[in-house]
Design a protein around this motif. Sequence first.
Motif, PDB file in Angstrom:
ATOM      1  N   GLU A 131      -3.350   4.326   5.345  1.00 31.48           N
ATOM      2  CA  GLU A 131      -4.374   3.620   4.574  1.00 31.48           C
ATOM      3  C   GLU A 131      -5.740   3.591   5.282  1.00 31.48           C
ATOM      4  O   GLU A 131      -6.672   2.973   4.776  1.00 31.48           O
ATOM      5  N   GLY A 147       0.791  -1.228   0.000  1.00 34.37           N
ATOM      6  CA  GLY A 147       0.000   0.000   0.000  1.00 34.37           C
ATOM      7  C   GLY A 147       0.820   1.273   0.000  1.00 34.37           C
ATOM      8  O   GLY A 147       0.269   2.367   0.178  1.00 34.37           O
ATOM      9  N   LYS A 196      -0.640   0.843   7.499  1.00 35.83           N
ATOM     10  CA  LYS A 196      -2.098   0.765   7.311  1.00 35.83           C
ATOM     11  C   LYS A 196      -2.808   1.715   8.249  1.00 35.83           C
ATOM     12  O   LYS A 196      -3.760   2.401   7.888  1.00 35.83           O
TER      13      LYS A 196
END
Length: 452
Positions: free
Chosen positions: A451, A245, A447
């Motif tokens: 994200e 990501g 994350k």
Amino acid sequence: MIVMKFGGTSTAGCEQINRLVSIVAGRLDQVPIVVVSAMSKVTDTLYKISAAAEAKDLATTLDLVDGLRSRHIQVAEELLGNNAGLLLPATSKINEICDELESFTSAVCALGELSDRSKAVIVSNGELLSSTLVGYAMENIGIKTQWIDAREMMITGDNYLCAEPDLAEINQRVPAVVADALSDHQAIITQGFIGSNKAGIQTVLGRGGSDYSASLIGAAIDAKVIEIWTDVDGVLTADPRRVPGAKPLEKLSFEEAAEMAHFGAKVLHPLTIEPAVKKEIPIYVLNSYKPEAKGTVILKSDLIEDGVKSVSFKENIRVINIFSTKMINATGFLEKVFDIFSKNNVSVDLISTSEANISVTIDAAAKNVDKVVSELSAFAEVEVDDNKAQVSLIGKNLVNMNGIMTGMFESLASTKLYMVSQGASNINVSVVVDKEALDASINKIHKSIFES
């Protein structure tokens, strides 16, 4: 003027060099000085040649040199096609470089002794070859190009394999050499990584030093910008090979970029930032495979907003824990400890202290660690933890970012932490985890912050 540095993946073959030349052609109005690394994997081959020559393995040495010759001549033929007016001098120059390399390494084979001085001569040939190819490719599309030997202007000290640039000499020589070359040319092509000392003896700046070369040249001529062309879309929020990501960053500060480089980011050579910082020259990190992408610009801190920029890591580290009640309310204890590290040339990354304990991290490959431990053990209890990794959260004024630390440590709630360290500059917060927990740790933190 603008300095454009292209790495090995941007000079890897005919297709990549043609793309490079096209990018340069679009910058002619800014008067480009092009700095190139060796073609991808060539420097690795040159180190193999050095090892074979030192081992007196003449057959392997000559085979490897012949392989380099064939690869570069093949690319020259693909680049220049039927243009005999350029192909013949290009192949002649390639053969000249390879003939000299063959002669030099044959002499090393005969002696069976490889000094640092000789090794520097051998490993520098990749840049001489690649700059020859790129220079003729630029001429082939009509760019009037001057090839410059970097050894004429990149003056260094006498540490042949990891030379320290002589800034005064470089700042004096580069502007004159560049001005003379551009009096009747549109662009300059030169080499990164290599230089010479004041006696004219060849040196190199160390692996990754082409970025540094470009920055030094840019600073010496007060370049408008320095462009570092790679194979990724600028500087990312994490290593995309480990964090799927990961996202490109539009901009970051010199200080953040330097910290990222020091704490594991692979895009920039750690020293690259220094000359640009002093002159406040913007550095752009761009993707030669996607030249239309925005990339990342690195600017002075005043132009950058607060916030987290990346999750970086170092994979192979050791933690050294030093415990002694003698340090409680005592002066000079820390000086005594770090004098031992300094004396044994062991570099310390992170430091964490409590009333009777000091914890530091070092690179797992560091030499003289046994000596350090032995000397420390004379007055303290010492414990060494191997197979550790370091995860660093990097950004501007992290202390002002409410919730960031909470998010980081909540992400690591089930992960054993061996050390926590926050830099005094408020640019990084680092933790040490087991090496086997590294991938999970950086992905969880990324994350949580980037994200969510």
